[in-house]
Write a protein that holds these residues in place. Structure first.
Motif, PDB file in Angstrom:
ATOM      1  N   HIS A  13       0.796  -1.309  -0.066  1.00 56.01           N
ATOM      2  CA  HIS A  13      -0.002  -0.096  -0.018  1.00 56.01           C
ATOM      3  C   HIS A  13       0.936   1.049  -0.075  1.00 56.01           C
ATOM      4  O   HIS A  13       0.670   2.290  -0.704  1.00 56.01           O
ATOM      5  CB  HIS A  13      -0.876   0.195   1.319  1.00 56.01           C
ATOM      6  CG  HIS A  13      -2.038  -1.047   1.277  1.00 56.01           C
ATOM      7  ND1 HIS A  13      -2.255  -1.804   2.190  1.00 56.01           N
ATOM      8  CD2 HIS A  13      -3.053  -0.968   0.465  1.00 56.01           C
ATOM      9  CE1 HIS A  13      -3.205  -2.659   2.107  1.00 56.01           C
ATOM     10  NE2 HIS A  13      -3.859  -2.021   0.972  1.00 56.01           N
ATOM     11  N   ILE A  14       2.063   1.202   0.930  1.00 45.03           N
ATOM     12  CA  ILE A  14       2.813   2.218   0.873  1.00 45.03           C
ATOM     13  C   ILE A  14       3.521   2.620  -0.252  1.00 45.03           C
ATOM     14  O   ILE A  14       3.500   3.748  -0.872  1.00 45.03           O
ATOM     15  CB  ILE A  14       3.849   2.279   2.119  1.00 45.03           C
ATOM     16  CG1 ILE A  14       3.075   2.189   3.553  1.00 45.03           C
ATOM     17  CG2 ILE A  14       4.802   3.366   2.018  1.00 45.03           C
ATOM     18  CD1 ILE A  14       3.777   2.008   4.714  1.00 45.03           C
ATOM     19  N   ALA A  15       4.010   1.433  -1.026  1.00 44.52           N
ATOM     20  CA  ALA A  15       4.959   1.772  -2.324  1.00 44.52           C
ATOM     21  C   ALA A  15       3.832   2.126  -3.086  1.00 44.52           C
ATOM     22  O   ALA A  15       4.438   3.253  -4.029  1.00 44.52           O
ATOM     23  CB  ALA A  15       5.422   0.393  -2.625  1.00 44.52           C
ATOM     24  N   GLN A  16       2.895   1.735  -3.388  1.00 44.48           N
ATOM     25  CA  GLN A  16       1.867   2.283  -4.178  1.00 44.48           C
ATOM     26  C   GLN A  16       1.573   3.726  -4.081  1.00 44.48           C
ATOM     27  O   GLN A  16       1.303   4.648  -5.042  1.00 44.48           O
ATOM     28  CB  GLN A  16       0.547   1.393  -4.030  1.00 44.48           C
ATOM     29  CG  GLN A  16      -0.369   1.618  -5.218  1.00 44.48           C
ATOM     30  CD  GLN A  16      -1.836   0.984  -5.191  1.00 44.48           C
ATOM     31  OE1 GLN A  16      -1.958   0.248  -4.007  1.00 44.48           O
ATOM     32  NE2 GLN A  16      -2.522   0.477  -6.137  1.00 44.48           N
ATOM     33  N   ALA A  17       1.227   4.340  -2.922  1.00 45.20           N
ATOM     34  CA  ALA A  17       0.844   5.679  -2.338  1.00 45.20           C
ATOM     35  C   ALA A  17       2.162   6.586  -2.843  1.00 45.20           C
ATOM     36  O   ALA A  17       1.973   7.450  -3.461  1.00 45.20           O
ATOM     37  CB  ALA A  17       0.880   5.709  -0.980  1.00 45.20           C
ATOM     38  N   LYS A  31      -0.970  11.586   6.249  1.00 43.75           N
ATOM     39  CA  LYS A  31      -2.399  12.263   5.437  1.00 43.75           C
ATOM     40  C   LYS A  31      -3.222  11.537   4.485  1.00 43.75           C
ATOM     41  O   LYS A  31      -4.456  11.461   4.700  1.00 43.75           O
ATOM     42  CB  LYS A  31      -1.730  13.456   4.757  1.00 43.75           C
ATOM     43  CG  LYS A  31      -2.887  14.756   4.765  1.00 43.75           C
ATOM     44  CD  LYS A  31      -2.308  16.033   4.493  1.00 43.75           C
ATOM     45  CE  LYS A  31      -2.368  16.189   2.994  1.00 43.75           C
ATOM     46  NZ  LYS A  31      -1.976  17.646   2.245  1.00 43.75           N
ATOM     47  N   GLN A  32      -2.294  10.534   3.826  1.00 42.75           N
ATOM     48  CA  GLN A  32      -3.055   9.858   2.550  1.00 42.75           C
ATOM     49  C   GLN A  32      -3.623   8.483   3.244  1.00 42.75           C
ATOM     50  O   GLN A  32      -4.709   8.248   2.949  1.00 42.75           O
ATOM     51  CB  GLN A  32      -1.883   9.723   1.632  1.00 42.75           C
ATOM     52  CG  GLN A  32      -2.351   9.058   0.410  1.00 42.75           C
ATOM     53  CD  GLN A  32      -2.503  10.241  -0.615  1.00 42.75           C
ATOM     54  OE1 GLN A  32      -2.357  11.430  -0.216  1.00 42.75           O
ATOM     55  NE2 GLN A  32      -3.574   9.865  -1.458  1.00 42.75           N
ATOM     56  N   LEU A  33      -3.141   7.964   3.804  1.00 41.45           N
ATOM     57  CA  LEU A  33      -3.336   6.478   4.504  1.00 41.45           C
ATOM     58  C   LEU A  33      -3.361   6.356   6.007  1.00 41.45           C
ATOM     59  O   LEU A  33      -4.057   5.447   6.631  1.00 41.45           O
ATOM     60  CB  LEU A  33      -2.381   5.343   3.932  1.00 41.45           C
ATOM     61  CG  LEU A  33      -1.963   5.330   2.489  1.00 41.45           C
ATOM     62  CD1 LEU A  33      -0.851   4.355   2.433  1.00 41.45           C
ATOM     63  CD2 LEU A  33      -3.257   4.905   2.023  1.00 41.45           C
ATOM     64  N   GLY A  34      -3.084   7.413   6.700  1.00 40.57           N
ATOM     65  CA  GLY A  34      -3.250   7.316   8.139  1.00 40.57           C
ATOM     66  C   GLY A  34      -2.121   6.676   9.014  1.00 40.57           C
ATOM     67  O   GLY A  34      -2.251   6.572  10.119  1.00 40.57           O
ATOM     68  N   VAL A  35      -1.288   6.398   8.259  1.00 41.12           N
ATOM     69  CA  VAL A  35      -0.269   5.513   8.864  1.00 41.12           C
ATOM     70  C   VAL A  35       0.660   6.195  10.162  1.00 41.12           C
ATOM     71  O   VAL A  35       0.922   7.448   9.762  1.00 41.12           O
ATOM     72  CB  VAL A  35       0.762   4.967   7.773  1.00 41.12           C
ATOM     73  CG1 VAL A  35       2.226   4.383   8.201  1.00 41.12           C
ATOM     74  CG2 VAL A  35       0.299   4.203   6.754  1.00 41.12           C
TER      75      VAL A  35
END
Ligand code: FES
Length: 57
Positions: A13-17, A31-35
């Motif tokens: 997911h992170i690599a895709q973002a 901001k994008q994924l809440g990580v």
């Protein structure tokens, strides 16, 4: 591999973002994924995944 258990986010997911949404640092990823926005334990690993993805390009 799960990076952020609080939000169910994997390294993929992170690599895709990074590749598709232009995420370049932890602040943008949060901001994008809440990580990293809950317990924060994932921040170091998430940063590594961002760095490795950027290096791979
Ligand atoms: Fe990512 Fe808790 S594991 S905020």
């Amino acid at each position: 591999m799960f990076v952020c258990l609080c939000h169910g986010i994997t390294d993929k997911h992170i690599a895709q973002a990074v590749r598709e949404e232009g995420v370049g640092n932890m602040r943008e990823l949060r901001k994008q994924l809440g990580v990293g926005s809950q317990c924060g334990k994932c921040v170091q690993l998430a940063q590594q995944v961002i760095d490795n993805t950027i290096v791979d390009e």
